[in-house]
Design an enzyme around this catalytic site. Structure first.
Site, PDB file in Angstrom:
ATOM      1  N   PRO A   2       0.812  -1.206   0.000  1.00  0.00           N
ATOM      2  CA  PRO A   2       0.000   0.000   0.000  1.00  0.00           C
ATOM      3  C   PRO A   2       0.850   1.264   0.000  1.00  0.00           C
ATOM      4  O   PRO A   2       1.624   1.491   0.916  1.00  0.00           O
ATOM      5  CB  PRO A   2      -0.806  -0.101   1.304  1.00  0.00           C
ATOM      6  CG  PRO A   2      -0.421  -1.382   1.937  1.00  0.00           C
ATOM      7  CD  PRO A   2       0.761  -1.920   1.258  1.00  0.00           C
ATOM      8  N   GLU A   3       0.702   2.057  -1.037  1.00  0.00           N
ATOM      9  CA  GLU A   3       1.306   3.385  -1.049  1.00  0.00           C
ATOM     10  C   GLU A   3       0.196   4.372  -0.750  1.00  0.00           C
ATOM     11  O   GLU A   3      -0.940   3.977  -0.482  1.00  0.00           O
ATOM     12  CB  GLU A   3       1.968   3.645  -2.411  1.00  0.00           C
ATOM     13  CG  GLU A   3       3.163   2.735  -2.659  1.00  0.00           C
ATOM     14  CD  GLU A   3       4.461   3.502  -2.870  1.00  0.00           C
ATOM     15  OE1 GLU A   3       4.512   4.704  -2.566  1.00  0.00           O
ATOM     16  OE2 GLU A   3       5.435   2.885  -3.347  1.00  0.00           O
TER      17      GLU A   3
END
Length: 267
Positions: A2-3
DNA sequence: AGAATTACCTGAGCGC
DNA sequence: TGCGCTCAGGTAATTC
């Protein structure tokens, strides 16, 4: 992994589903994450209502009225939302059960994430207090970047990945933003002109917003908050042709992170 | 102060 | 089939 776009998509989905709902039960199966999960969550949260969910960098901030539940998904964390009870699988470390029967489940194989509790202004929490400007807002400007980068010798890619410089820019989007800005990732940060800084600030925002707009490199599925990769311009494409000029993309390591760029397009 | 390095953790992929 | 190795990387902590 997850960015920022994935965290933002997750935030929107969770706020839609959980705002106004109250915790009824918290199940802590594994509390040994990178930082220990406070066991008192199990007694503090039940009865509290989620007022809203905010984001700072890649941290999710659940406004619980009398305090804030902070979450970071690390490298491999993700949140599943179930309509009702569901048997836990491997790496399903935490369950948050709500008064409408929904189950928010924290899953993280590598345990690089963080779950914590804080009373008072969450932005004063030690983990959040030193974070730089939000890249989706005007706080991240070319003038700010130029000033912050002044005299800095560190590579520009590592510089924009420093959370105290800009919030929430990880390896994937650092590569993508620098490609878009046509700036070599190994340039010393202090050598960028104010014009390059303006371009880079705008491109960081653009790559993040485009990703959010497309559902992020991940997409939110029906019953769960799930992740599906999209095509990226350079990340993961070392040795393949540059999408702009056709030259072979270089892949190196910078600060021990995989770095991909086009030596023809990026100067 | 800034730069560089380490620790944390497990699954995937690889060579043999 | 399975063993051992390397890699993936966010970020706090540590060292130089």
């Amino acid at each position: 992994m997850p960015e920022l776009p994935e965290v933002e998509v997750t935030r929107r989905r969770l706020e839609r589903e959980l705002a106004g709902k109250s915790f009824t039960q918290v199940v802590l199966r594994v509390t040994k994450l990178r930082l220990p999960v406070p066991p008192e969550l199990a007694t503090i949260l039940p009865g509290l209502m989620v007022r809203g969910i905010e984001r700072r960098g890649k941290y999710l901030l659940f406004d619980c009225g009398s305090g804030w539940l902070l979450m970071h998904l690390g490298m491999t964390g993700f949140l599943q939302l179930h309509r009702g009870a569901a048997p836990p699988g491997k790496h399903d470390h935490l369950d948050f059960i709500f008064n409408d029967g929904q189950l928010l489940r924290y899953h993280d194989p590598r345990k690089f994430g963080t779950v914590s509790w804080f009373t008072g202004d969450p932005l004063r929490h030690p983990l959040l207090a030193e974070i730089g400007p939000e890249p989706l807002t005007a706080a991240l400007s070319g003038a700010y970047l130029f000033e912050a980068a002044s005299k800095r010798k560190v590579a520009i890619k590592q510089f924009i990945m420093d959370s105290s410089v800009v919030a929430g820019v990880g390896n994937i989007y650092a590569n993508e933003a620098l490609f878009r800005a046509r700036i070599r990732p190994d340039r010393a940060a202090g050598t960028l002109t104010i014009h390059e800084c303006a371009e880079l600030a705008a491109d960081i925002r653009t790559v993040l917003e485009e990703s959010i707009g497309e559902g992020s490199t991940y997409r939110v599925a029906e019953e769960t908050v799930a992740y599906y990769p999209l095509a990226l311009k350079v990340y993961g494409r070392g040795g393949k042709p540059c999408p702009a000029c056709g030259a072979i993309l270089d892949e190196t390591r910078l600060g021990n992170r995989s770095t991909v760029f086009c030596s023809t397009c990026q100067k």
